[in-house]
Design a protein around this motif. Structure first.
Motif, PDB file in Angstrom:
ATOM      1  N   ASN A 279      -2.632   1.235  15.286  1.00  0.00           N
ATOM      2  CA  ASN A 279      -2.912   2.355  14.385  1.00  0.00           C
ATOM      3  C   ASN A 279      -4.148   2.090  13.522  1.00  0.00           C
ATOM      4  N   TYR A 280      -4.995   1.208  14.020  1.00  0.00           N
ATOM      5  CA  TYR A 280      -6.265   0.911  13.359  1.00  0.00           C
ATOM      6  C   TYR A 280      -7.359   1.235  14.387  1.00  0.00           C
ATOM      7  N   THR A 281      -8.344   2.027  13.956  1.00  0.00           N
ATOM      8  CA  THR A 281      -9.332   2.600  14.869  1.00  0.00           C
ATOM      9  C   THR A 281     -10.047   1.562  15.724  1.00  0.00           C
ATOM     10  N   PHE A 282     -10.109   1.850  17.022  1.00  0.00           N
ATOM     11  CA  PHE A 282     -10.850   0.997  17.950  1.00  0.00           C
ATOM     12  C   PHE A 282     -12.300   0.829  17.481  1.00  0.00           C
ATOM     13  N   GLY A 283     -12.796  -0.379  17.610  1.00  0.00           N
ATOM     14  CA  GLY A 283     -14.180  -0.655  17.240  1.00  0.00           C
ATOM     15  C   GLY A 283     -14.309  -1.307  15.880  1.00  0.00           C
ATOM     16  N   ARG A 284     -13.201  -1.254  15.094  1.00  0.00           N
ATOM     17  CA  ARG A 284     -13.254  -1.808  13.749  1.00  0.00           C
ATOM     18  C   ARG A 284     -12.541  -3.160  13.685  1.00  0.00           C
ATOM     19  N   VAL A 285     -12.991  -3.960  12.733  1.00  0.00           N
ATOM     20  CA  VAL A 285     -12.356  -5.262  12.497  1.00  0.00           C
ATOM     21  C   VAL A 285     -12.019  -5.342  11.008  1.00  0.00           C
ATOM     22  N   GLY A 286     -10.805  -5.736  10.692  1.00  0.00           N
ATOM     23  CA  GLY A 286     -10.367  -5.844   9.298  1.00  0.00           C
ATOM     24  C   GLY A 286     -10.207  -7.296   8.896  1.00  0.00           C
ATOM     25  N   VAL A 287     -10.970  -7.710   7.891  1.00  0.00           N
ATOM     26  CA  VAL A 287     -10.934  -9.108   7.427  1.00  0.00           C
ATOM     27  C   VAL A 287     -10.864  -9.101   5.919  1.00  0.00           C
ATOM     28  N   ARG A 288      -9.919  -9.831   5.354  1.00  0.00           N
ATOM     29  CA  ARG A 288      -9.752  -9.788   3.911  1.00  0.00           C
ATOM     30  C   ARG A 288      -9.192 -11.115   3.396  1.00  0.00           C
TER      31      ARG A 288
ATOM     32  N   THR B 260      -3.626 -12.265   0.545  1.00  0.00           N
ATOM     33  CA  THR B 260      -2.513 -11.945   1.436  1.00  0.00           C
ATOM     34  C   THR B 260      -2.792 -10.669   2.215  1.00  0.00           C
ATOM     35  N   VAL B 261      -2.611 -10.733   3.538  1.00  0.00           N
ATOM     36  CA  VAL B 261      -2.824  -9.567   4.387  1.00  0.00           C
ATOM     37  C   VAL B 261      -1.529  -9.058   5.025  1.00  0.00           C
ATOM     38  N   PHE B 262      -0.619  -9.998   5.354  1.00  0.00           N
ATOM     39  CA  PHE B 262       0.708  -9.619   5.860  1.00  0.00           C
ATOM     40  C   PHE B 262       1.721 -10.126   4.824  1.00  0.00           C
TER      41      PHE B 262
ATOM     42  N   ARG C 144      10.837  -1.773 -12.217  1.00  0.00           N
ATOM     43  CA  ARG C 144      10.802  -2.251 -13.605  1.00  0.00           C
ATOM     44  C   ARG C 144      10.376  -3.699 -13.769  1.00  0.00           C
ATOM     45  N   GLU C 145      10.514  -4.521 -12.753  1.00  0.00           N
ATOM     46  CA  GLU C 145      10.234  -5.951 -12.927  1.00  0.00           C
ATOM     47  C   GLU C 145       9.016  -6.430 -12.147  1.00  0.00           C
ATOM     48  N   THR C 146       8.489  -5.557 -11.270  1.00  0.00           N
ATOM     49  CA  THR C 146       7.345  -5.953 -10.451  1.00  0.00           C
ATOM     50  C   THR C 146       6.110  -5.216 -10.961  1.00  0.00           C
ATOM     51  N   SER C 147       5.013  -5.964 -11.090  1.00  0.00           N
ATOM     52  CA  SER C 147       3.786  -5.323 -11.553  1.00  0.00           C
ATOM     53  C   SER C 147       3.367  -4.211 -10.594  1.00  0.00           C
ATOM     54  N   PRO C 148       2.960  -3.068 -11.145  1.00  0.00           N
ATOM     55  CA  PRO C 148       2.478  -1.987 -10.276  1.00  0.00           C
ATOM     56  C   PRO C 148       1.272  -2.418  -9.442  1.00  0.00           C
ATOM     57  N   PHE C 149       0.640  -3.516  -9.831  1.00  0.00           N
ATOM     58  CA  PHE C 149      -0.546  -3.985  -9.103  1.00  0.00           C
ATOM     59  C   PHE C 149      -0.209  -5.018  -8.033  1.00  0.00           C
ATOM     60  N   SER C 150       1.069  -5.381  -7.937  1.00  0.00           N
ATOM     61  CA  SER C 150       1.422  -6.320  -6.872  1.00  0.00           C
ATOM     62  C   SER C 150       2.604  -5.766  -6.080  1.00  0.00           C
ATOM     63  N   PRO C 151       2.298  -5.167  -4.932  1.00  0.00           N
ATOM     64  CA  PRO C 151       3.309  -4.452  -4.167  1.00  0.00           C
ATOM     65  C   PRO C 151       4.430  -5.343  -3.645  1.00  0.00           C
ATOM     66  N   ALA C 152       5.618  -4.771  -3.563  1.00  0.00           N
ATOM     67  CA  ALA C 152       6.772  -5.451  -2.968  1.00  0.00           C
ATOM     68  C   ALA C 152       7.748  -4.362  -2.527  1.00  0.00           C
ATOM     69  N   VAL C 153       8.611  -4.707  -1.595  1.00  0.00           N
ATOM     70  CA  VAL C 153       9.558  -3.728  -1.051  1.00  0.00           C
ATOM     71  C   VAL C 153      10.947  -4.344  -0.965  1.00  0.00           C
ATOM     72  N   ILE C 154      11.958  -3.581  -1.388  1.00  0.00           N
ATOM     73  CA  ILE C 154      13.342  -3.935  -1.067  1.00  0.00           C
ATOM     74  C   ILE C 154      13.949  -2.706  -0.388  1.00  0.00           C
ATOM     75  N   THR C 155      14.483  -2.897   0.812  1.00  0.00           N
ATOM     76  CA  THR C 155      15.150  -1.806   1.523  1.00  0.00           C
ATOM     77  C   THR C 155      16.534  -2.260   1.956  1.00  0.00           C
ATOM     78  N   ILE C 156      17.545  -1.465   1.641  1.00  0.00           N
ATOM     79  CA  ILE C 156      18.866  -1.697   2.228  1.00  0.00           C
ATOM     80  C   ILE C 156      18.953  -0.791   3.455  1.00  0.00           C
TER      81      ILE C 156
ATOM     82  N   GLU D  84      -8.140  -2.869   0.636  1.00  0.00           N
ATOM     83  CA  GLU D  84      -6.678  -3.025   0.609  1.00  0.00           C
ATOM     84  C   GLU D  84      -6.004  -2.305   1.766  1.00  0.00           C
ATOM     85  N   GLU D  85      -6.714  -1.338   2.342  1.00  0.00           N
ATOM     86  CA  GLU D  85      -6.090  -0.555   3.411  1.00  0.00           C
ATOM     87  C   GLU D  85      -5.713  -1.372   4.640  1.00  0.00           C
TER      88      GLU D  85
END
Ligand code: ZN
Ligand code: ZN
Length: 394
Positions: free
Chosen positions: A170-179, A182-184, A227-239, A329-330
């Motif tokens: 789902n990332y356009t052919f021809g492009r390379v993403g380097v950052r 943390t990336v994953f 409430r406990e995680t900075s809006p600038f540092s993403p995290a996910v909890i899913t049940i 960041e994308e």
């Protein structure tokens, strides 16, 4: 160098595509990559590399010693994963999976083919290399099981830097993403068991209802993010699952819930896992029950080193041009990858290569029964990895 390298890669493209399709037709699941690792071993031996097999069961490590080196020369590792997924392929292609219920639906067939092409080119350029290249073919990425034992069995010994790529549909052919950074994300599987006291649904005062406790826990867990995680540092909890009960008029003894937690730093991961336990236990005991929290299959975040990222970034710019390299960041994902264990063992860079092409039907997400990649992305991957290794060992 650039034109010569591009033409060397061009010559390898038909063989690379053929191998990728062959692997695609013969997918093998985690730790069962016997045929795949056999092909890898044979090819690496043909190229004159020192090959170690059976690393973490079906993993393979090939060592290429450069000829331009002195004592104390550096070693760069390049990693690819080899395993497929337990799912039925729905693509109508002439190289469709021949094994019912198994499919390369993440592009690891492409990764293996790419890395063998890199080994081919670099082995013919040994006289340019001041150090060594380790080619790491790991099993069992999809179950987060192959990388950690490979590192434990010494695959990263003597390695000064490590690189690797993931093709992304789902990332356009021809492009390379380097950052850098943390990336994953990290990934942890959660199993929460809420223990109450069963009884008649009409007489709840004689019971401890684990369903009501579980409901509070599910709601409260989301406050760890909001409430406990900075809006600038993403995290996910899913049940993702909740199981309890046998009839409308019975209060059950227990509730089982499964979920996943994703974070972008090791510290945040530890903090959230600790707080999940505290919150679940605290709520359950306050309501007269208890909650047992188990964490499985933990994979750390993939965090890229700044210097190694700069090396790969320059290689990507030289390969596809500045306008086609993304560092925003994308390109980050809340998906995980056990490349993290290699990145924790040496400074490194894990980057992504665009393989999305609507016109070629390469438009479905990873792990989808119609997943596919634009095969023209393979030579791009080869070029970036090869340039980075050549530069590292210049
Ligand atoms: Zn996958
Ligand atoms: Zn993958």
């Amino acid at each position: 160098m650039s034109d010569r390298l591009k033409s060397e890669i061009d010559e390898l493209v038909p063989g690379m595509v053929a191998l990728r399709r062959d692997l695609h037709e013969h997918p093998e699941l985690a730790f069962e990559e016997v045929r795949t690792s056999g092909i890898v071993t044979q090819r690496l031996r043909t190229l004159g590399l020192e090959v170690q097999t059976g690393v973490a069961k079906t993993g393979v490590v090939g060592l290429l010693r450069g000829n331009a080196g002195e004592a104390g020369a550096k070693t760069i590792a390049i990693r690819a994963d080899m395993d497929a997924l337990p799912m039925h392929e729905l693509n109508e292609i002439d190289y469709r999976s021949t094994v019912d219920g198994k499919m390369h639906a993440c592009g690891h067939d492409g990764h293996t083919s790419i890395l063998l092409a890199v080994a081919d080119i670099l082995s013919k350029r040994r006289e340019e290399l001041t150090g060594n290249v380790k080619f790491i073919f790991q099993p069992a990425e999809e179950v987060v099981g192959g990388a950690e034992p490979m590192v434990k069995e010494g695959a990263m010994q003597g390695v000064d830097g490590v690189i690797g790529l993931h093709l992304i549909s789902n990332y356009t052919f021809g492009r390379v993403g380097v950052r850098a950074g943390t990336v994953f994300a990290s990934a942890d599987k959660l199993l929460l068991t809420v223990n109450g006291k069963g009884g008649h649904a009409a007489m709840p005062h004689g019971s401890v209802d684990p369903i009501v406790i579980a409901a509070y826990i599910i709601t409260a867990l989301q406050t760890l993010i909001s409430r406990e995680t900075s809006p600038f540092s993403p995290a996910v909890i899913t049940i993702g699952t909740i199981q309890a009960g046998t009839a409308f008029n019975i209060i059950p003894e227990t509730v089982q819930m499964q979920g996943t937690m994703r974070a972008f730093t090791a510290e945040q991961r530890e903090q959230l896992l600790r707080r999940i336990r505290e919150l679940a236990n605290g709520i359950a005991s306050a309501m007269g029950g208890s909650c047992d929290v188990q964490v499985f299959n933990g994979c750390p975040p993939c965090t890229n080193d700044a210097t190694m990222t700069e090396l790969v970034h320059q290689a990507a710019v030289a390969s596809v041009g500045d306008d086609y390299v993304d560092s925003s960041e994308e390109i980050m994902t809340t998906g995980s990858d056990d490349m993290a264990y290699f990145l924790n063992a040496a400074p490194g860079c894990y980057f992504i290569v665009g393989a999305h092409n609507e016109a070629k039907g390469a438009k479905y997400p990873h792990h989808h029964p119609r997943f596919n990649v634009d095969e023209d992305a393979l030579p791009i991957g080869v070029e970036v990895l090869t340039r980075a290794a050549l530069e590292y060992l210049k």
